[in-house]
Design an enzyme around this catalytic site. Structure first.
Site, PDB file in Angstrom:
ATOM      1  N   HIS A 217       0.803  -1.230   0.000  1.00  0.00           N
ATOM      2  CA  HIS A 217       0.000   0.000   0.000  1.00  0.00           C
ATOM      3  C   HIS A 217       0.837   1.281   0.000  1.00  0.00           C
ATOM      4  O   HIS A 217       0.309   2.358  -0.293  1.00  0.00           O
ATOM      5  CB  HIS A 217      -0.930   0.022   1.216  1.00  0.00           C
TER       6      HIS A 217
ATOM      7  N   HIS B  47      -3.427 -12.279   2.304  1.00  0.00           N
ATOM      8  CA  HIS B  47      -2.765 -12.467   3.603  1.00  0.00           C
ATOM      9  C   HIS B  47      -3.451 -13.549   4.452  1.00  0.00           C
ATOM     10  O   HIS B  47      -4.146 -13.274   5.420  1.00  0.00           O
ATOM     11  CB  HIS B  47      -2.580 -11.163   4.373  1.00  0.00           C
TER      12      HIS B  47
ATOM     13  N   ALA C   9      -7.403 -11.503   9.006  1.00  0.00           N
ATOM     14  CA  ALA C   9      -8.702 -10.973   8.577  1.00  0.00           C
ATOM     15  C   ALA C   9      -9.601 -12.061   7.993  1.00  0.00           C
ATOM     16  O   ALA C   9     -10.277 -11.871   6.982  1.00  0.00           O
ATOM     17  CB  ALA C   9      -8.532  -9.819   7.581  1.00  0.00           C
TER      18      ALA C   9
ATOM     19  N   ASP D 148       6.610 -10.896   8.855  1.00  0.00           N
ATOM     20  CA  ASP D 148       7.250  -9.801   9.581  1.00  0.00           C
ATOM     21  C   ASP D 148       7.421 -10.105  11.065  1.00  0.00           C
ATOM     22  O   ASP D 148       7.901  -9.252  11.822  1.00  0.00           O
ATOM     23  CB  ASP D 148       6.456  -8.501   9.406  1.00  0.00           C
ATOM     24  N   GLY D 149       7.021 -11.304  11.500  1.00  0.00           N
ATOM     25  CA  GLY D 149       7.111 -11.646  12.908  1.00  0.00           C
ATOM     26  C   GLY D 149       6.015 -11.048  13.751  1.00  0.00           C
ATOM     27  O   GLY D 149       5.999 -11.247  14.971  1.00  0.00           O
TER      28      GLY D 149
ATOM     29  N   HIS E 256       2.440 -10.368  12.085  1.00  0.00           N
ATOM     30  CA  HIS E 256       1.176 -10.890  11.554  1.00  0.00           C
ATOM     31  C   HIS E 256       1.028 -12.389  11.769  1.00  0.00           C
ATOM     32  O   HIS E 256      -0.092 -12.883  11.912  1.00  0.00           O
ATOM     33  CB  HIS E 256       1.060 -10.571  10.059  1.00  0.00           C
TER      34      HIS E 256
ATOM     35  N   ASP F 204       2.328  -6.207   2.383  1.00  0.00           N
ATOM     36  CA  ASP F 204       1.132  -5.500   2.847  1.00  0.00           C
ATOM     37  C   ASP F 204       1.538  -4.208   3.553  1.00  0.00           C
ATOM     38  O   ASP F 204       0.917  -3.774   4.520  1.00  0.00           O
ATOM     39  CB  ASP F 204       0.287  -6.386   3.770  1.00  0.00           C
TER      40      ASP F 204
ATOM     41  N   ALA G  71      -2.731  -2.461  11.108  1.00  0.00           N
ATOM     42  CA  ALA G  71      -3.024  -1.735   9.866  1.00  0.00           C
ATOM     43  C   ALA G  71      -1.901  -1.934   8.866  1.00  0.00           C
ATOM     44  O   ALA G  71      -1.067  -1.063   8.648  1.00  0.00           O
ATOM     45  CB  ALA G  71      -3.230  -0.252  10.166  1.00  0.00           C
TER      46      ALA G  71
END
Length: 390
Positions: free
Chosen positions: A61, A212, A216, A244-245, A247, A270, A305
């Site tokens: 993003h 992902h 979610a 990323d450790g 998520h 993400d 986020a």
């Protein structure tokens, strides 16, 4: 070495057929023109370094304090440049939920950057997602995936829409999946409350990506396997993972690899605007995000986020934390997303005739050292000495 020809020698090359120590790679203009065996002479000495293909990010993003959802070309360029300096030589611009007309306007701006070669396409994440799994998307702006609305965004991208994330259980969801498949646009299941059966329907309708995975969406229960199991078990589906450790626990990522294999995993960032930056406040579409200790959360509500990840860090974590081989990491960071995007003839692997998109890593630490895109040094050229004539 000439102005448009350079041979890099002595590096460990991660090639489609395996790893070659002391290999040579020759660049002429924007292309790889030759790959040599061990100890062949070259122009620059890369002994002690590993060369892998440029990374391909399906889902990002923003970065460098800038957001693709701003609808401002200069911000999009800044975001792309930030990730390029971290090894992402092929990038998709992901939007976030907004008013349909505003997202369409953003797509028109981003399309120009696809046409000039900065971006490789556009990914629409929202507004066609579940209110119960909206994460960092404004609930009041969500819409059911009516095929007419989905088509409006795809058309706004002027042929450059590569992927749309939607919740297939919502009204119009399956029809939109079918339409996207017919248009040659990837239909991705994400931000969803779908159950196992409905997810299988979405796959049969043409969905081929899990946005992902694990995040979610409902978790796995022993009597209600939910979307995760359906997406993992079907060989037609590629699953995105954020390494990323934050998520995902490393064991969960290991579980996904053990089930799907590297050939069905696409490691993504993400990332939002804070990637490549420090802690602070950042916009994410119409929402505000606060980053503390590298973790991005909504100011209101506290939901995660996106990430502040860059793909060089994802590569290093995959090898040093998860125990993947460099070949497996290259598969998930380069080859898999390149195939999904229909770009495997030019990017995603080190092969003669493909773009000279290279990432140079320290062979011991796997830290990023240099980046080359289409034969042009982006960072790190001064790290390497010229080979002295014999």
């Amino acid at each position: 070495m000439t102005a448009d020809r350079t041979a890099l020698a002595g590096a460990r090359l991660v090639l489609p057929g395996g790893t070659v120590d002391g290999g040579r790679i020759t660049i002429e203009g924007e292309r790889i023109t030759a790959l040599g065996g061990p100890n062949e002479p070259g122009d620059l000495d890369l002994t002690g370094y590993t060369v892998v293909p440029g990374f391909v990010d399906l889902h990002v993003h923003g970065g460098g304090g800038a957001s693709y959802a701003s609808g401002i070309a200069e911000e999009a360029l800044k975001a792309a440049r930030t990730h390029l300096e971290h090894g992402t030589t092929t990038t998709i611009a992901s939007t976030v939920t907004g008013e349909i007309d505003e997202v369409a306007r953003q797509a028109a701006v981003l399309s120009e950057l696809v046409e000039d070669g900065t971006l490789a396409g556009i990914h629409f994440e929202g507004p066609f997602i579940s209110p119960g799994r909206c994460g960092a998307h404004r609930p009041d702006l969500l819409r059911d995936p009516d095929p007419a609305l989905v088509r409006k965004l795809v058309d706004a991208a002027r042929g450059h829409a590569k992927m749309v994330t939607l919740a297939p259980e919502l009204p119009g969801g399956l029809d939109s999946v079918r339409m996207l498949a017919d248009l040659g646009v990837i239909a991705a299941v994400g931000h969803t409350d779908s159950d196992y059966a409905k997810t299988l329907e979405a796959i049969e309708a043409g969905a081929t990506v899990a946005t992902h995975l694990f995040n979610a969406m409902p978790g796995i229960a022993h009597r209600a396997p939910g979307p995760i199991v359906a997406l993992l078990e079907d060989e037609r589906v590629t699953v995105e993972l954020i390494n990323d450790g934050i998520h995902l626990h490393p064991s969960v990522l290991d579980l996904a690899y053990g089930t799907a294999g590297a050939s069905r995993v696409a490691l993504i960032t993400d990332a939002m605007g804070a990637a490549g930056m420090g802690d602070g406040l950042y916009p994410l579409g119409p929402l505000q995000v606060e980053v503390k200790a590298g973790v991005a959360r909504l100011v209101e509500g506290g939901a995660i986020a996106g990430s502040t990840l860059t793909l060089d860090v994802a590569f290093k974590r995959s090898v040093t934390v998860n125990g993947l081989t460099p070949d497996q990491a290259v598969e998930s960071l380069c080859a898999v997303p390149a195939r999904l995007l229909g770009l495997a003839d030019s990017v995603g692997s080190l092969e003669t005739g493909k773009n000279a998109d290279l990432v140079v890593l320290d062979s011991d630490s796997y830290d990023l050292v240099a980046v080359v895109r289409r034969g042009r040094w982006i960072t790190g050229r001064d790290r390497f000495a010229a080979v002295k004539p014999a």
